[in-house]
Design a protein around this motif. Structure first.
Motif, PDB file in Angstrom:
ATOM      1  N   ALA A   6       0.862  -1.188   0.000  1.00 44.63           N
ATOM      2  CA  ALA A   6       0.000   0.000   0.000  1.00 44.63           C
ATOM      3  C   ALA A   6       0.892   1.230   0.000  1.00 44.63           C
ATOM      4  O   ALA A   6       1.864   1.289   0.748  1.00 44.63           O
ATOM      5  CB  ALA A   6      -0.900  -0.009   1.222  1.00 44.63           C
ATOM      6  N   LEU A   7       0.573   2.186  -0.833  1.00 43.66           N
ATOM      7  CA  LEU A   7       1.358   3.418  -0.860  1.00 43.66           C
ATOM      8  C   LEU A   7       0.662   4.466  -0.002  1.00 43.66           C
ATOM      9  O   LEU A   7      -0.572   4.517   0.033  1.00 43.66           O
ATOM     10  CB  LEU A   7       1.491   3.922  -2.301  1.00 43.66           C
ATOM     11  N   PRO A   8       1.449   5.295   0.694  1.00 42.31           N
ATOM     12  CA  PRO A   8       0.829   6.359   1.494  1.00 42.31           C
ATOM     13  C   PRO A   8      -0.178   7.133   0.649  1.00 42.31           C
ATOM     14  O   PRO A   8       0.071   7.404  -0.533  1.00 42.31           O
ATOM     15  CB  PRO A   8       2.022   7.234   1.883  1.00 42.31           C
ATOM     16  N   THR A  53      -3.235   5.833   0.347  1.00 43.55           N
ATOM     17  CA  THR A  53      -4.276   4.834   0.091  1.00 43.55           C
ATOM     18  C   THR A  53      -5.089   4.618   1.364  1.00 43.55           C
ATOM     19  O   THR A  53      -4.544   4.184   2.376  1.00 43.55           O
ATOM     20  CB  THR A  53      -3.641   3.491  -0.321  1.00 43.55           C
ATOM     21  N   GLY A  81      -4.932   1.506   4.136  1.00 43.71           N
ATOM     22  CA  GLY A  81      -3.721   0.722   3.897  1.00 43.71           C
ATOM     23  C   GLY A  81      -2.625   1.034   4.893  1.00 43.71           C
ATOM     24  O   GLY A  81      -1.511   0.524   4.766  1.00 43.71           O
ATOM     25  N   GLN A  82      -2.911   1.879   5.888  1.00 41.68           N
ATOM     26  CA  GLN A  82      -1.855   2.317   6.792  1.00 41.68           C
ATOM     27  C   GLN A  82      -1.156   1.141   7.462  1.00 41.68           C
ATOM     28  O   GLN A  82      -1.807   0.253   8.007  1.00 41.68           O
ATOM     29  CB  GLN A  82      -2.428   3.241   7.877  1.00 41.68           C
ATOM     30  N   GLU A 126      -4.494   8.567   6.259  1.00 42.37           N
ATOM     31  CA  GLU A 126      -3.723   7.915   5.193  1.00 42.37           C
ATOM     32  C   GLU A 126      -2.827   8.900   4.436  1.00 42.37           C
ATOM     33  O   GLU A 126      -1.992   8.487   3.647  1.00 42.37           O
ATOM     34  CB  GLU A 126      -4.647   7.177   4.224  1.00 42.37           C
ATOM     35  N   ILE A 141      -0.848  10.972   5.996  1.00 39.44           N
ATOM     36  CA  ILE A 141       0.219  11.334   6.925  1.00 39.44           C
ATOM     37  C   ILE A 141       1.203  10.179   6.982  1.00 39.44           C
ATOM     38  O   ILE A 141       0.804   9.016   7.000  1.00 39.44           O
ATOM     39  CB  ILE A 141      -0.347  11.564   8.345  1.00 39.44           C
ATOM     40  N   ASN A 184      -2.140   5.595  13.614  1.00 34.91           N
ATOM     41  CA  ASN A 184      -2.911   4.977  12.542  1.00 34.91           C
ATOM     42  C   ASN A 184      -2.577   5.629  11.188  1.00 34.91           C
ATOM     43  O   ASN A 184      -3.401   5.716  10.302  1.00 34.91           O
ATOM     44  CB  ASN A 184      -4.400   5.110  12.856  1.00 34.91           C
ATOM     45  N   CYS A 185      -1.330   6.122  11.095  1.00 34.03           N
ATOM     46  CA  CYS A 185      -0.881   6.739   9.857  1.00 34.03           C
ATOM     47  C   CYS A 185       0.028   5.736   9.158  1.00 34.03           C
ATOM     48  O   CYS A 185       0.338   4.688   9.691  1.00 34.03           O
ATOM     49  CB  CYS A 185      -0.083   8.004  10.159  1.00 34.03           C
ATOM     50  N   TYR A 186       0.474   6.081   7.952  1.00 32.83           N
ATOM     51  CA  TYR A 186       1.559   5.307   7.361  1.00 32.83           C
ATOM     52  C   TYR A 186       2.802   5.568   8.197  1.00 32.83           C
ATOM     53  O   TYR A 186       3.031   6.698   8.650  1.00 32.83           O
ATOM     54  CB  TYR A 186       1.784   5.717   5.899  1.00 32.83           C
ATOM     55  N   GLY A 187       3.594   4.525   8.414  1.00 37.24           N
ATOM     56  CA  GLY A 187       4.761   4.697   9.270  1.00 37.24           C
ATOM     57  C   GLY A 187       5.982   4.041   8.689  1.00 37.24           C
ATOM     58  O   GLY A 187       5.892   3.139   7.844  1.00 37.24           O
ATOM     59  N   ARG A 222       6.831  12.640  -2.649  1.00 32.85           N
ATOM     60  CA  ARG A 222       5.370  12.746  -2.482  1.00 32.85           C
ATOM     61  C   ARG A 222       5.038  14.017  -1.710  1.00 32.85           C
ATOM     62  O   ARG A 222       4.616  13.975  -0.547  1.00 32.85           O
ATOM     63  CB  ARG A 222       4.852  11.518  -1.724  1.00 32.85           C
ATOM     64  N   LEU A 268       1.969  14.677   0.789  1.00 32.32           N
ATOM     65  CA  LEU A 268       1.809  14.022   2.088  1.00 32.32           C
ATOM     66  C   LEU A 268       2.269  14.944   3.219  1.00 32.32           C
ATOM     67  O   LEU A 268       3.133  15.795   3.021  1.00 32.32           O
ATOM     68  CB  LEU A 268       2.646  12.741   2.151  1.00 32.32           C
TER      69      LEU A 268
END
Lengths: 579, 178, 278
Positions: free
Chosen positions: A419-421, A423, A426-427, C48, C50, C67-70, C89, C92
């Motif tokens: 999953a790409l940030p 999405t 998808g985190q 999503e 972040i 609960n963010c992308y990490g 990106r 973001l």
């Protein structure tokens, strides 16, 4: 100009002089003119440690077919002066067949030249140049080389215009006149090593360095982000990419060190942009920890290592294949990753493009082991074919909010959709810690083994197709090599074949994971296997012997840099071994 | 006095806002007890984990009670930082740095008691100082409820005795996981 | 305060994952996680969009708790990883969360160059003046006489001054917070995220296990008595002369953030081949 000798399929020329004398420009012009006249060949250079001044040699090999290695001896040596020329003794081997041109007023040739038995021709370069309007000794040298080799000078003007563009049309006119004066100087010289006529035109040809070809392969493969820290001899990959990436809508960022550059590439790729960095041995050593991170966190990146003499600072300007161990085995922990090597300057385009494909496809780091010789050699090549790999990175574009997303799901050959940030749902956290399929840190044995298996399986079960190696010829004597040395080995095999010895050459492009099944098939029926590599300790041999049981006798021709291993040496070694 | 401190002194000027503040106090308290319960679960202090989980539920009920009180008009919704508290956060929250992984119910209840007292003080002051008479009356009601909570916690504390010195002694050294 | 017409789209809990932190009970980093979640909820950012990037250390465990992308990377290298992500990106919101050992010791060089480069990142360092994950060794911000097994009797070294270094290296926003002031920290984080360029926020976050003395920090911290300045010289003077417990936004600069060179219209890679043709 006369030609008592039969025309040669290949001709090696060295131009020598103090820094500032313009021998590198002269060598480049000779190559450019030969290229425009239909020949193949390449130019490489050898310089002292000085940034400016010092001594320099342009080493040019011209041929009727693409060539990728130095020959065993030089047919022509032209010295604008002899200052400190003895440092090139080992690099510019001469024979009694060689012709040496020197200016009697620019010092005396070193012992190695006089003792070689080469024919010596005196031409007062400085004096003649001075007598011409805007004449320069290096332009005169270009003409002399062309004249002696039998290369017409009629493409001189356009070559000079390309090389010296921006210096004005006066310079071009003077350059052409001086070049022609140089050709005229050779008319009285008998028995020169003439180059055979070039092949009939066979389509578009390029003049390109391996470092540029690597950059181009990267862009063709889809790289749109590069992070850069300068290092000899890899810098030109990055310098080429800087404007090129901007042109195609990508970005290059200069980093503060190699630790930063590889981490920047990982960050960009985590964001979905195919990313690359390029370095040489010392930089690769610094990048190793992050290489393990990209393996564990499953982030596609390409790292190009343009190898130089090591260890430590070693010989930055000379080639060696001695980063093989660190490239394959450098990471701590079990960190399987792909290592590939281009087999020639032209192959830098394909192999780098393939590396991008493999990294994206297999979601991990791929190392490209180029070297100083490939990287900094400017070669005349046929235009590399356009290729496209259809498969891309597996991306989880739409995620079911009702089910937790498992970034590191096992099964299905080990490749899990990323999953790409940006999405929704998808985190996940990409992690260098051992993790569960969801990415949650874990120290449980079952999670550890499951993820180790996943990462091993995805690269070992991948079908690398026919790209894993180039196999040439047949016979129970096998020359086994990789990367840059492939050209020398193929040429040695051709030489042996001409001498009546059937030889099979296996040049590996895929070094890790080693394709043991296909290598076993390729080795079938072999009675003798000669492993050829440019290392001191036989790194390639040990790598192979850790994975492959050889069918017959095995020997190794291993020598460290800085001197190249030539086709003649390899052929002689095989002949001696057989007798 | 800056505008912000003036607002913090008396951020509540109408009934709807009063309800929102009262609700937020309970929500923040519940949220804090949930964090504490998680911490104690991770630290394997099961007694405290259960106690904090219970407190989380109690505070959640208090929050629900306020929603009921608001009736059909409901409670206005604000972002978490739109509230202006004199002490930075809602008065019923516990300072996480006062927590110890070997702490006992007695310690936890002392902290809870202090939190309830802060909430009481908050409402009691509004009951006196609010500009609006209705707000004053509502604040008085909430203050009385907090008094009940204080009594409840005090009663709970009586079930335990203060732990002896050395309660926080650990026979093992700390771990180093990464 | 006025009643908003619409209910907020986001609650702080939307930004917290179901992974329970392994920090010690009492750790200031719990407060930081809470502050962060409130700041993000207040800004109503989509989780999503972040990314939270970290290195190694107690504080660097934080991405998985959001609960963010990490990205939990290697020790000391969170900043370049985050810079690569943000440049690739730009849309973001990229937050870098670190500690004093990760950020100022092993990652010290990246700190300098991240300030210089001024990529639009928010860099949060939870400073507890100790290496916690390896059981209590002195970090660059530890007092010189702090006794430990690794440096008996203290390091004797002058502590590193992150705020001054950030300022001198070109950070565009410099603030100091105290973890115990959850909402105050959250408000500063919002400002830091909104401010263009590289924003540096040092959060004093006590380590109750190895530095129990730091529980006293709550009695020592006090808000900066003056408004933030855009004059780095004034900011530097203030920061260098304060007692180390002055909290709030201390500097707000106006340098343009890093911008990678960009083509007006991306071209086909084929155009790159032209100059090779003989």
């Amino acid at each position: 100009m006369s030609a008592a000798r039969p025309p040669s399929e290949s001709l090696s020329v060295a131009l020598l002089g103090s820094g500032g004398a313009g021998v590198l420009t002269a060598g480049a012009l000779v190559t450019e003119i030969a290229a425009r006249s239909g020949w193949y060949g390449f130019i490489t250079r050898s310089v002292g440690p000085q940034i400016r001044g010092g001594e320099a040699a342009a080493l040019v090999r011209l041929a009727t077919r693409p060539v990728g290695c130095m020959d065993g001896a030089f047919d022509l040596l032209l010295a604008i002066d002899w200052n400190n020329a003895d440092r090139f003794a080992a690099e510019i081997p001469l024979t009694p067949e060689s012709i040496v041109v020197g200016d009697p007023k620019s010092g005396t040739p070193p012992d190695y030249v006089t003792q070689s038995g080469a024919r010596f021709v005196e031409i007062p370069l400085a004096e003649i140049a001075k007598g011409l309007d805007g004449g320069r000794a290096n332009m005169l040298a270009v003409g002399i080389v062309l004249g002696l080799a039998g290369i017409p000078g009629d493409r001189g003007a356009e070559a000079i215009r390309k090389q010296l563009s921006g210096k004005g049309e006066d310079i071009v006119t003077a350059g052409v006149a001086t070049l022609e004066a140089g050709i005229a100087q050779t008319e009285a010289i008998a028995d020169t090593p003439q180059l055979a006529a070039p092949p009939a035109s066979s389509g578009e040809r390029w003049l390109i360095t391996g470092n540029e070809a690597t950059g181009l392969g990267a862009v063709r493969g889809g790289i749109r982000f590069a992070a850069a820290y300068p290092i000899t001899p890899a810098t030109e990959v990055l310098e080429w990419l800087a404007p090129a990436l901007t042109t195609v809508g990508g970005t290059l960022v200069q980093a503060e060190d190699e630790l930063a550059s590889i981490n920047m590439a990982i960050g960009a790729s985590f964001g979905g942009k195919p990313a690359l960095t390029a370095t040489s041995g010392p930089g690769l050593a610094l990048m190793i920890e992050a290489l393990g991170l990209a393996t564990a966190a499953e982030v596609p990146i390409v790292v190009v290592d343009v190898m130089r003499g090591g260890p430590s600072t070693g010989i930055p300007t000379k080639s060696e294949q001695s980063d093989l161990n660190i490239a394959i085995y450098g990471c701590h922990g079990d960190a399987p990753h792909v290592v590939v090597a281009p087999l020639s300057v032209a192959d830098c385009v394909f192999t780098t493009q393939w590396a991008v494909h493999l990294a994206e496809m297999l979601q991990g780091p791929v190392l490209v082991l180029s070297d100083q010789f490939l990287g900094q050699t400017k070669a005349i090549i046929d235009r590399p074919a356009d290729l496209s790999f259809m498969t891309r990175r597996s991306v989880a574009a739409e995620i079911d909010a009702a089910k937790p997303y498992h970034r590191y799901a096992t099964g299905e050959g080990g490749i899990s959709a990323m999953a790409l940030p940006g999405t929704p749902d998808g985190q996940y956290t990409a992690d260098g810690l051992t993790h569960t399929p969801r990415g949650t840190p874990s120290s449980r044995g079952e999670d550890h083994v499951a993820q180790l298996d996943k990462r091993r399986d995805k690269i070992e079960s991948h079908d690398y197709g026919a790209h894993w190696a180039e196999i040439d010829g047949d016979g129970d004597t096998v020359i086994l090599c990789w990367g840059s040395l492939s050209s020398a080995c193929l040429e040695a095999a051709a030489k042996l074949r001409a001498e009546g010895v059937a030889v099979r050459t296996i040049a590996l492009r895929l070094l890790a994971p080693l394709n043991t099944a296909r290598l076993g098939e390729a080795l079938a029926g072999a009675r003798r296997v000669l492993i050829v590599e440019q290392t001191h300790s036989g790194q390639f041999r040990r790598h192979l012997q850790g994975h492959v049981a050889f069918p017959g006798e095995v020997d190794v021709l291993a020598r460290p840099g800085p001197l190249p291993i030539t086709p003649g040496e390899i052929a002689d070694y095989v002949q001696k071994w057989r007798s | 006095m800056t505008e912000e401190t003036k607002a913090a002194k008396n951020p509540v000027e109408d009934m709807a806002t009063m309800l929102a503040y009262a609700h937020r106090i309970e929500v923040e308290a519940a949220e804090r007890y949930a964090i504490l319960a998680d911490q104690m679960e991770i630290a394997n202090n099961t007694e405290l984990a259960a106690l904090f989980r219970k407190m989380e539920k109690v505070e959640g009920k208090h929050a629900d009670h306020i929603i009921e009180k608001a009736g059909p008009e409901g409670i206005p919704q604000f972002g978490p930082l739109d509230y202006r508290w004199e002490e930075g956060e809602g008065p019923e929250t516990l300072d996480l740095t006062d927590i110890h992984y070997k702490m006992t119910a007695w310690h936890a209840l002392q902290l809870a008691l202090a939190a309830e007292k802060r909430a009481y003080t908050f409402f009691a002051r509004l009951a006196k100082e609010a500009y609006d008479k209705d707000v004053q009356a509502l604040a008085r009601e909430f203050a009385e409820e907090e008094e009940e909570h204080i009594e409840f916690v005090m009663k709970e504390i009586k079930k335990y005795s203060a732990p002896e010195a050395g309660w926080d002694e650990d026979l093992d050294p700390p771990n180093h996981p990464d | 305060m006025s009643v908003t017409a619409e209910a907020p789209k986001r609650k702080a809990s939307d930004y917290i994952s179901d992974v329970k932190p392994v920090w010690c009970p009492g750790c200031g980093d719990y407060h930081v996680l809470l502050s962060l979640s409130r700041a993000l909820a207040q800004m109503e950012l989509e989780p999503e969009n972040i990314a939270v990037v970290s290195g190694i250390g107690c504080s660097s465990r934080i991405p998985a708790y959001t609960n963010c992308y990490g990205f939990h990377g290697v020790h000391g290298r969170a900043l370049p990883l985050a810079a690569g992500l943000k440049v690739a990106r730009p849309e973001l919101t990229v937050l870098v969360m670190s500690g004093d050992g990760d950020g100022f010791s092993i990652g010290g060089n990246h700190f300098l160059h991240a300030c210089r480069r001024n990529v639009d990142l928010t860099y949060v360092v939870m400073d507890n003046r100790v290496y916690g994950l390896t059981k209590g060794q002195p970090s660059p911000t530890t007092e010189p006489d702090w006794d430990s097994a690794l440096s008996p009797g203290g390091t004797g070294l002058r502590p590193f001054h992150p705020l001054v270094i950030a300022l001198a290296s070109g950070a565009n926003f410099v603030a100091r917070c105290f973890s115990g002031d959850v909402n105050g920290t959250a408000r500063v984080l919002i400002e830091a995220i909104r401010h263009p360029g590289f924003s540096f926020v040092e959060i004093l976050s006590p380590c109750v296990t190895f530095r129990p003395d730091e529980k006293q920090w709550k009695t020592l911290v006090h808000p900066a008595p003056v408004d933030p300045t855009d004059d780095p010289a004034r900011a530097a003077r203030r920061i260098m002369t304060d007692d180390g417990f002055n909290t709030g936004i201390l500097y707000r600069g106006n340098r343009s953030p890093y911008r990678a060179p960009a083509a007006s219209e991306p071209q086909d890679p084929g155009v790159l081949e032209r100059k090779f043709v003989i």
